[in-house]
Design an enzyme around this catalytic site. Structure first.
Site, PDB file in Angstrom:
ATOM      1  N   ARG A  79      32.921  29.329  37.051  1.00 45.88           N
ATOM      2  CA  ARG A  79      33.549  30.163  38.089  1.00 45.88           C
ATOM      3  C   ARG A  79      33.096  29.601  39.433  1.00 45.88           C
ATOM      4  O   ARG A  79      31.899  29.537  39.722  1.00 45.88           O
ATOM      5  CB  ARG A  79      33.122  31.616  37.932  1.00 45.88           C
ATOM      6  CG  ARG A  79      33.754  32.592  38.918  1.00 45.88           C
ATOM      7  CD  ARG A  79      33.477  34.022  38.453  1.00 45.88           C
ATOM      8  NE  ARG A  79      33.960  35.023  39.384  1.00 45.88           N
ATOM      9  CZ  ARG A  79      33.189  35.720  40.233  1.00 45.88           C
ATOM     10  NH1 ARG A  79      31.874  35.486  40.265  1.00 45.88           N
ATOM     11  NH2 ARG A  79      33.704  36.623  41.031  1.00 45.88           N
ATOM     12  N   ASN A 155      36.469  38.324  45.121  1.00 43.40           N
ATOM     13  CA  ASN A 155      35.192  38.730  44.539  1.00 43.40           C
ATOM     14  C   ASN A 155      34.779  40.109  45.053  1.00 43.40           C
ATOM     15  O   ASN A 155      34.816  40.372  46.259  1.00 43.40           O
ATOM     16  CB  ASN A 155      34.110  37.711  44.915  1.00 43.40           C
ATOM     17  CG  ASN A 155      32.749  38.079  44.351  1.00 43.40           C
ATOM     18  OD1 ASN A 155      32.545  38.039  43.146  1.00 43.40           O
ATOM     19  ND2 ASN A 155      31.818  38.446  45.229  1.00 43.40           N
ATOM     20  N   GLU A 156      34.414  41.011  44.130  1.00 43.64           N
ATOM     21  CA  GLU A 156      33.863  42.323  44.469  1.00 43.64           C
ATOM     22  C   GLU A 156      34.543  42.906  45.712  1.00 43.64           C
ATOM     23  O   GLU A 156      33.898  43.141  46.739  1.00 43.64           O
ATOM     24  CB  GLU A 156      32.349  42.216  44.662  1.00 43.64           C
ATOM     25  CG  GLU A 156      31.641  41.701  43.421  1.00 43.64           C
ATOM     26  CD  GLU A 156      30.136  41.532  43.572  1.00 43.64           C
ATOM     27  OE1 GLU A 156      29.613  41.798  44.680  1.00 43.64           O
ATOM     28  OE2 GLU A 156      29.474  41.112  42.589  1.00 43.64           O
ATOM     29  N   HIS A 222      31.282  43.365  36.855  1.00 44.83           N
ATOM     30  CA  HIS A 222      30.025  42.666  37.103  1.00 44.83           C
ATOM     31  C   HIS A 222      28.888  43.582  36.657  1.00 44.83           C
ATOM     32  O   HIS A 222      28.759  44.708  37.149  1.00 44.83           O
ATOM     33  CB  HIS A 222      29.884  42.305  38.581  1.00 44.83           C
ATOM     34  CG  HIS A 222      30.899  41.296  39.026  1.00 44.83           C
ATOM     35  ND1 HIS A 222      30.930  40.801  40.319  1.00 44.83           N
ATOM     36  CD2 HIS A 222      31.904  40.686  38.363  1.00 44.83           C
ATOM     37  CE1 HIS A 222      31.934  39.924  40.422  1.00 44.83           C
ATOM     38  NE2 HIS A 222      32.534  39.856  39.243  1.00 44.83           N
ATOM     39  N   TYR A 224      25.182  44.425  36.544  1.00 42.66           N
ATOM     40  CA  TYR A 224      23.827  44.263  37.060  1.00 42.66           C
ATOM     41  C   TYR A 224      23.035  45.547  36.772  1.00 42.66           C
ATOM     42  O   TYR A 224      23.045  46.046  35.650  1.00 42.66           O
ATOM     43  CB  TYR A 224      23.863  43.898  38.544  1.00 42.66           C
ATOM     44  CG  TYR A 224      24.403  42.500  38.798  1.00 42.66           C
ATOM     45  CD1 TYR A 224      23.661  41.372  38.455  1.00 42.66           C
ATOM     46  CD2 TYR A 224      25.660  42.311  39.360  1.00 42.66           C
ATOM     47  CE1 TYR A 224      24.142  40.094  38.671  1.00 42.66           C
ATOM     48  CE2 TYR A 224      26.157  41.027  39.582  1.00 42.66           C
ATOM     49  CZ  TYR A 224      25.397  39.930  39.239  1.00 42.66           C
ATOM     50  OH  TYR A 224      25.882  38.664  39.453  1.00 42.66           O
ATOM     51  N   GLU A 251      30.455  38.611  35.983  1.00 44.63           N
ATOM     52  CA  GLU A 251      29.120  38.260  36.493  1.00 44.63           C
ATOM     53  C   GLU A 251      28.108  39.132  35.769  1.00 44.63           C
ATOM     54  O   GLU A 251      28.389  40.287  35.442  1.00 44.63           O
ATOM     55  CB  GLU A 251      28.975  38.523  37.995  1.00 44.63           C
ATOM     56  CG  GLU A 251      29.532  37.477  38.915  1.00 44.63           C
ATOM     57  CD  GLU A 251      29.176  37.757  40.380  1.00 44.63           C
ATOM     58  OE1 GLU A 251      28.143  38.429  40.632  1.00 44.63           O
ATOM     59  OE2 GLU A 251      29.927  37.321  41.258  1.00 44.63           O
ATOM     60  N   TRP A 280      25.659  34.650  36.504  1.00 45.80           N
ATOM     61  CA  TRP A 280      25.397  34.277  37.895  1.00 45.80           C
ATOM     62  C   TRP A 280      23.938  33.833  37.984  1.00 45.80           C
ATOM     63  O   TRP A 280      23.057  34.597  37.601  1.00 45.80           O
ATOM     64  CB  TRP A 280      25.646  35.461  38.820  1.00 45.80           C
ATOM     65  CG  TRP A 280      25.467  35.078  40.258  1.00 45.80           C
ATOM     66  CD1 TRP A 280      24.304  34.998  40.966  1.00 45.80           C
ATOM     67  CD2 TRP A 280      26.511  34.677  41.151  1.00 45.80           C
ATOM     68  NE1 TRP A 280      24.542  34.572  42.245  1.00 45.80           N
ATOM     69  CE2 TRP A 280      25.887  34.369  42.392  1.00 45.80           C
ATOM     70  CE3 TRP A 280      27.899  34.531  41.039  1.00 45.80           C
ATOM     71  CZ2 TRP A 280      26.614  33.946  43.492  1.00 45.80           C
ATOM     72  CZ3 TRP A 280      28.610  34.115  42.137  1.00 45.80           C
ATOM     73  CH2 TRP A 280      27.981  33.823  43.355  1.00 45.80           C
TER      74      TRP A 280
END
Length: 537
Positions: A79, A155-156, A222, A224, A251, A280
């Site tokens: 990516r 992105n985001e 994503h 996290y 991610e 990531w």
């Protein structure tokens, strides 16, 4: 009725009959990579599961070698971070270079516009509409690349302020992309900085999917700190499976400032469900999240603990990645590499050794991807290490133990060579009644003229306590020790010897302590200390 008229009527009837018999053409047909239910498939219908990492190209445009290095560690996807102007802009010519690198390194590439990160919460962030403007400006570089390029629109794209705006903004972006003629598989990131903790993407995904006239949009979450338990991870993945919608983990990391993601569950669930994941990130992180680097300073031979986990760990890239059939993977290349030479052991300690061997060759077209080192032990051989070069340094071995090891080569299509002849060596005894110790260092921070290694963790790997330890390491040429702490240090040439201080030499079985040091180096030199030898007493 004339003969001519009769013939015309017969022809018309024949045409009408043909139209009734033949199946109607689909109203839309995606080219190249496309969505099929919850899966991503290639043009030939073969399922494709992403196993890859992100590479911050826009900030490190000179690190084009990263594509080959990522591929060599068996990733099938990369990516690529791009910008239209919020950061150094990547124009059409630069994107064309990226496309060429993706093709020549046999990687599916997800190209993402990073400008939208945190819109509504972070100053300077772009809208999704501006992201579409960027894609239009580089469209010439993407024509005809639908088989191996995925466009991650932004992105985001929404932070934590007004995440409900995500749905309409994403629908509009998809509609514009298709109106501009993009035929690619599109990827859309969730709001809440990609984590969707308010479930806006989850609950509105069907509306967004319906907005794509090509039915060719995949959703990206994503994972996290929000996803720090198995229950949270499985519940989110279950929601998309129940809805019959495609999802990838676009991610994730092993740690983050907002919490401790459960990367083991993320990777295990992705593997069991056939869901793609992209970690990531390769290298170059800053701002306090340097621990998310997978390699130190873009050096593929210097994997961090996160790099070891995602490439070589359970359900990792090395175990689960399969090259896209577009590039010859999935059975097209069935030729195994030749068998490597017999490994030779050197630098043997109580807990490790360095092995070297003669290289393999590959004539199947996929290219050598790396080597695996196994311990020969009856019928249950154990993987001890992996390497992209013809050497590897093994750690975590047991003191006073004989090892028989062999090497096996693998290519980009997943074919494996035969076993090399086995090598035999015995680790040293170490100290402390069968104890022994190991040492491993982490580069905490670095700059053009130096770096800090902190911590160097010293661990007693034995079954009984030790009362002292000595760690030796070699400084690269031109490097000088500038300071140290928590150890008594002496230097002879480029060899550094660090002995325990009065207060940290006694370690119980399994116990550990640490010390640190600072090094100066010539400007422009990027080398760092990479290996350590520990002796217990």
């Amino acid at each position: 009725m004339s003969t001519r008229l009769g013939a015309a009527v017969a022809a018309l009837l024949s045409l009408l009959l043909t139209m009734l018999i033949l199946p109607a053409a689909p109203a839309h047909a995606a080219a190249g990579l496309r969505v099929s239910g919850t899966r991503i498939v290639e043009a030939n219908g073969n399922a494709f599961v992403m196993r890859g990492v992100s590479h911050a190209h826009t900030w490190y445009t000179g690190q084009t070698g990263a594509f080959a290095h990522i591929k060599a560690l068996r990733a099938n996807t990369v990516r690529v971070v791009l910008s239209g102007g919020r950061w150094p802009a990547n124009g059409a010519s630069d994107v064309a270079t990226i496309v060429s690198l993706c093709r020549q390194n046999r990687l599916i590439c997800v190209l993402e516009n990073h400008d939208t990160t945190g819109y509504g919460e972070q100053s300077g962030a772009y809208t999704l509409d501006q992201a579409v403007d960027y894609w239009n400006s580089v469209k010439s570089a993407l024509t005809g690349t639908e088989d191996f390029i995925i466009v991650n629109i932004g992105n985001e794209p929404i932070g934590n302020n007004n995440p409900s705006s995500w749905t309409s903004a994403t629908v509009d972006a998809i509609t514009r992309m298709r109106g501009l003629g993009f035929q690619h598989l599109l990827m859309v990131d969730a709001p809440n900085w990609g984590q969707d903790w308010q479930f806006v993407m989850r609950d509105n995904a069907q509306r967004v999917a319906d907005a794509d006239p090509q039915d060719n949009t995949v959703f990206s979450v994503h994972m996290y700190g929000v996803y720090d338990t198995a229950a949270e991870i499985t519940a989110y993945l279950d929601a998309f499976r129940t809805a019959g919608l495609p999802l990838v983990i676009g991610e994730f990391g092993h740690n983050h400032s907002d919490g401790d993601p459960d990367e083991d569950t993320i990777m295990a669930q992705a593997q069991s469900r056939g869901i793609g994941y992209i970690g990531w990130s390769w290298s170059g992180n800053g701002g306090g999240v340097e621990y998310l680097d997978m390699v130190n300073d873009f050096d593929p031979a210097s994997l961090t603990s996160w790099g070891e986990r995602i490439f070589n760990g359970a359900n990792g890239i090395g175990q689960t990645s399969r090259e896209a059939t577009y590039f010859g993977g999935g059975g097209t290349d069935t030729t195994a590499p030749t068998t490597p030479g017999t490994p030779s052991a050197a630098a043997i300690t109580s807990s490790g050794a360095t092995l070297t061997w003669a290289a393999s060759t590959d004539s199947g077209g996929s290219g050598l991807a790396g080597y695996d080192v196994y311990r020969e032990q009856g019928g249950n051989d154990t993987l001890l290490g992996q390497s992209v070069t013809t050497s590897v340094t093994l750690t975590g071995l047991s003191p006073s133990t004989q090892y028989q090891v062999y090497v096996r080569a693998r290519d980009g299509a997943g074919n494996q060579s035969g076993n090399s002849p086995a090598a035999t060596f015995t680790t040293t005894s170490g100290g402390g009644d069968g104890g022994g110790c190991t040492a491993a260092g982490t580069v905490q921070t670095q700059w053009s003229g130096g770096y800090v290694v902190q911590p160097v963790t010293v661990t007693n790997g034995g079954t009984s306590g030790i009362t002292g330890w000595t760690v030796t390491f070699t400084l690269p040429a031109g490097h000088s020790l500038a300071g140290s702490w928590n150890a008594s240090v002496s230097v002879s040439g480029q060899t550094v010897t660090a002995r325990n201080a009065a207060y940290n030499g006694t370690l119980s079985a399994g116990g550990s302590t640490s010390f640190g040091f600072q090094v100066t180096r010539p400007t422009g030199n990027t080398a760092t200390v990479s290996s350590y030898t520990c002796t217990a007493s």
